[in-house]
Design a protein around this motif. Structure first.
Motif, PDB file in Angstrom:
ATOM      1  N   TYR A   6     -10.988   8.240   3.769  1.00 40.33           N
ATOM      2  CA  TYR A   6     -10.532   6.907   4.154  1.00 40.33           C
ATOM      3  C   TYR A   6      -9.326   7.043   5.069  1.00 40.33           C
ATOM      4  N   GLU A   7      -9.080   6.013   5.854  1.00 43.86           N
ATOM      5  CA  GLU A   7      -7.894   5.934   6.692  1.00 43.86           C
ATOM      6  C   GLU A   7      -7.062   4.735   6.246  1.00 43.86           C
ATOM      7  N   PRO A   8      -5.760   4.765   6.478  1.00 38.73           N
ATOM      8  CA  PRO A   8      -4.945   3.606   6.114  1.00 38.73           C
ATOM      9  C   PRO A   8      -5.312   2.387   6.948  1.00 38.73           C
ATOM     10  N   ASP A   9      -5.167   1.211   6.367  1.00 34.21           N
ATOM     11  CA  ASP A   9      -5.396  -0.026   7.105  1.00 34.21           C
ATOM     12  C   ASP A   9      -4.231  -0.333   8.042  1.00 34.21           C
ATOM     13  N   TYR A  10      -3.046   0.118   7.644  1.00 32.65           N
ATOM     14  CA  TYR A  10      -1.841  -0.082   8.454  1.00 32.65           C
ATOM     15  C   TYR A  10      -0.988   1.172   8.394  1.00 32.65           C
ATOM     16  N   CYS A  50      -5.045  -6.126  -4.498  1.00 33.82           N
ATOM     17  CA  CYS A  50      -3.900  -5.217  -4.409  1.00 33.82           C
ATOM     18  C   CYS A  50      -3.775  -4.504  -3.073  1.00 33.82           C
ATOM     19  N   VAL A  51      -2.523  -4.259  -2.713  1.00 34.09           N
ATOM     20  CA  VAL A  51      -2.165  -3.399  -1.588  1.00 34.09           C
ATOM     21  C   VAL A  51      -1.440  -2.193  -2.158  1.00 34.09           C
ATOM     22  N   TYR A  52      -1.760  -1.010  -1.640  1.00 35.07           N
ATOM     23  CA  TYR A  52      -1.024   0.189  -2.053  1.00 35.07           C
ATOM     24  C   TYR A  52      -0.288   0.765  -0.857  1.00 35.07           C
ATOM     25  N   VAL A  53       0.941   1.209  -1.096  1.00 36.08           N
ATOM     26  CA  VAL A  53       1.799   1.759  -0.053  1.00 36.08           C
ATOM     27  C   VAL A  53       2.184   3.187  -0.436  1.00 36.08           C
ATOM     28  N   GLY A  54       1.856   4.149   0.435  1.00 39.33           N
ATOM     29  CA  GLY A  54       2.182   5.547   0.152  1.00 39.33           C
ATOM     30  C   GLY A  54       2.364   6.341   1.424  1.00 39.33           C
ATOM     31  N   ASP A  55       2.751   7.606   1.264  1.00 39.54           N
ATOM     32  CA  ASP A  55       3.037   8.434   2.449  1.00 39.54           C
ATOM     33  C   ASP A  55       1.961   9.472   2.742  1.00 39.54           C
ATOM     34  N   THR A  56       0.911   9.531   1.907  1.00 40.73           N
ATOM     35  CA  THR A  56      -0.144  10.517   2.150  1.00 40.73           C
ATOM     36  C   THR A  56      -1.517   9.863   2.160  1.00 40.73           C
ATOM     37  N   VAL A  57      -2.393  10.401   2.981  1.00 41.59           N
ATOM     38  CA  VAL A  57      -3.805  10.006   2.927  1.00 41.59           C
ATOM     39  C   VAL A  57      -4.459  10.658   1.717  1.00 41.59           C
ATOM     40  N   SER A  58      -4.145  11.939   1.488  1.00 43.90           N
ATOM     41  CA  SER A  58      -4.823  12.734   0.457  1.00 43.90           C
ATOM     42  C   SER A  58      -4.663  12.163  -0.939  1.00 43.90           C
ATOM     43  N   ARG A  59      -3.505  11.624  -1.250  1.00 45.72           N
ATOM     44  CA  ARG A  59      -3.260  11.094  -2.589  1.00 45.72           C
ATOM     45  C   ARG A  59      -3.281   9.568  -2.623  1.00 45.72           C
ATOM     46  N   ASP A  60      -2.564   8.955  -1.684  1.00 46.05           N
ATOM     47  CA  ASP A  60      -2.309   7.523  -1.765  1.00 46.05           C
ATOM     48  C   ASP A  60      -3.416   6.668  -1.156  1.00 46.05           C
ATOM     49  N   VAL A  61      -3.802   6.972   0.067  1.00 39.19           N
ATOM     50  CA  VAL A  61      -4.829   6.170   0.731  1.00 39.19           C
ATOM     51  C   VAL A  61      -6.182   6.398   0.077  1.00 39.19           C
ATOM     52  N   ILE A  62      -6.566   7.660  -0.054  1.00 41.38           N
ATOM     53  CA  ILE A  62      -7.871   7.963  -0.653  1.00 41.38           C
ATOM     54  C   ILE A  62      -7.946   7.464  -2.090  1.00 41.38           C
ATOM     55  N   GLY A  63      -6.902   7.710  -2.872  1.00 39.68           N
ATOM     56  CA  GLY A  63      -6.917   7.287  -4.272  1.00 39.68           C
ATOM     57  C   GLY A  63      -7.029   5.787  -4.435  1.00 39.68           C
ATOM     58  N   SER A  64      -6.220   5.042  -3.685  1.00 39.59           N
ATOM     59  CA  SER A  64      -6.245   3.583  -3.828  1.00 39.59           C
ATOM     60  C   SER A  64      -7.545   2.991  -3.306  1.00 39.59           C
ATOM     61  N   LYS A  65      -8.071   3.538  -2.216  1.00 43.03           N
ATOM     62  CA  LYS A  65      -9.327   3.034  -1.674  1.00 43.03           C
ATOM     63  C   LYS A  65     -10.502   3.333  -2.626  1.00 43.03           C
ATOM     64  N   PHE A  75      -8.867  -0.867  -3.976  1.00 41.28           N
ATOM     65  CA  PHE A  75      -7.768  -1.689  -3.475  1.00 41.28           C
ATOM     66  C   PHE A  75      -8.155  -2.334  -2.145  1.00 41.28           C
ATOM     67  N   ALA A  76      -7.628  -3.529  -1.904  1.00 36.27           N
ATOM     68  CA  ALA A  76      -7.965  -4.269  -0.691  1.00 36.27           C
ATOM     69  C   ALA A  76      -7.446  -3.583   0.555  1.00 36.27           C
ATOM     70  N   LYS A  77      -6.199  -3.133   0.521  1.00 32.99           N
ATOM     71  CA  LYS A  77      -5.570  -2.541   1.694  1.00 32.99           C
ATOM     72  C   LYS A  77      -4.705  -1.348   1.290  1.00 32.99           C
ATOM     73  N   ALA A  78      -4.572  -0.405   2.216  1.00 38.58           N
ATOM     74  CA  ALA A  78      -3.683   0.743   2.030  1.00 38.58           C
ATOM     75  C   ALA A  78      -2.761   0.837   3.237  1.00 38.58           C
ATOM     76  N   ILE A  79      -1.467   0.950   2.979  1.00 37.69           N
ATOM     77  CA  ILE A  79      -0.463   1.071   4.025  1.00 37.69           C
ATOM     78  C   ILE A  79       0.166   2.454   3.919  1.00 37.69           C
ATOM     79  N   GLN A  80       0.269   3.154   5.028  1.00 35.61           N
ATOM     80  CA  GLN A  80       0.876   4.485   5.038  1.00 35.61           C
ATOM     81  C   GLN A  80       2.182   4.475   5.816  1.00 35.61           C
ATOM     82  N   ILE A  81       3.203   5.073   5.219  1.00 33.12           N
ATOM     83  CA  ILE A  81       4.460   5.357   5.899  1.00 33.12           C
ATOM     84  C   ILE A  81       4.680   6.859   5.805  1.00 33.12           C
TER      85      ILE A  81
END
Length: 253
Positions: free
Chosen positions: A228-232, A187-202, A206-212
């Motif tokens: 964690y930091e976003p992969d993209y 899975c890839v997760y796409v979100g706008d926050t590190v605090s909720r989306d990147v950290i939570g999915s990692k 999840f294989a990858k996290a994309i931040q917008i």
């Protein structure tokens, strides 16, 4: 192999922000709903806003301390409107209406440009699509997906208000994975926050996290420990499509 892409909603698939006009309109509509139900706040709009803001602050402190989302009845009766002596049995039947109104009025919302061709591209590759969203209303996300005309792209919509878990809690990600029948490493997760989306999915594997980034990113990510930091990082939501395409091609090369 990447088989699944899951998205955050507010700030990711849609632009979202708050200003004085939206705050004022939300309080005005709240007052109208309450008085229409025979629940007179007996205060002016300025005082109503002050008390509601204080109630949201109380609820925010509670939910952020445990990554739990309560139902609209509990949020509005026990936190947001707890400064008023409204009979619970009179207020409770209207809490979902209030919660829905608040989500679509307090926040300006619009679908990001190029969401539809991005989703069409992913669907054309046979990728499973879903949404994992923190929200304090039960039906608002479903309704606005219909309004945007994109509901049919998603095999699953997992909401904090339904599961009781808020991102970054890994349980909400696990619920979604079970519902789309995917493994986290696919899975890839796409979100706008590190605090909720990147950290939570990692944390969920999840294989990858994309931040917008969105107008809420700085506020939500202020002062966090960046586990964690976003992969993209992307500026245009459409970029998710070629990134996933490249990941799949690399895996099959």
């Amino acid at each position: 192999m990447i088989t699944t892409v899951l998205f955050d909603m507010g700030g990711t698939l849609e632009d979202i922000f708050v200003d004085e006009a939206s705050e004022r309109e939300a309080v005005e509509k709240l007052a109208k709903i309450l008085t229409g139900c025979g629940l007179d706040p007996k205060v002016d709009l300025e005082e109503l806003k002050r008390r509601v803001d204080a109630g949201w602050k109380r609820y925010g402190a509670y939910r952020d301390s445990c990554d739990v989302e309560l139902k609209p009845v509990e949020i509005w009766c026990d936190f947001v409107l707890s400064d008023f002596d409204f009979p619970r049995e009179s207020l409770a039947p209207h809490c979902e209406e209030i919660a829905h109104m608040w989500e679509v009025t307090h926040y300006h919302r619009r679908l990001r440009p190029r969401v539809v061709p991005m989703l069409e591209g992913l669907k054309g590759m046979g990728v499973k699509l879903g949404i994992i969203s923190n929200t304090a209303a039960l039906y608002q996300v479903f309704d606005i997906l219909e309004e945007y005309g994109i509901r049919d792209f998603f095999q699953d919509v997992t909401l904090s208000s339904v599961t009781g878990f808020r991102k970054p809690c890994t349980d909400i990600f696990t619920v979604s994975l079970r519902q789309v029948q995917s493994k986290p490493e696919e899975c890839v997760y796409v979100g706008d926050t590190v605090s909720r989306d990147v950290i939570g999915s990692k944390r969920a594997g999840f294989a990858k996290a994309i931040q917008i980034c969105s107008k809420l990113t700085g506020e939500k990510d202020s002062g966090i420990r960046r586990e964690y930091e976003p992969d993209y990082m992307v500026e245009d939501i459409y970029e998710v499509y070629p990134i996933v395409q490249q990941l799949r091609e690399a895996e099959t090369a």
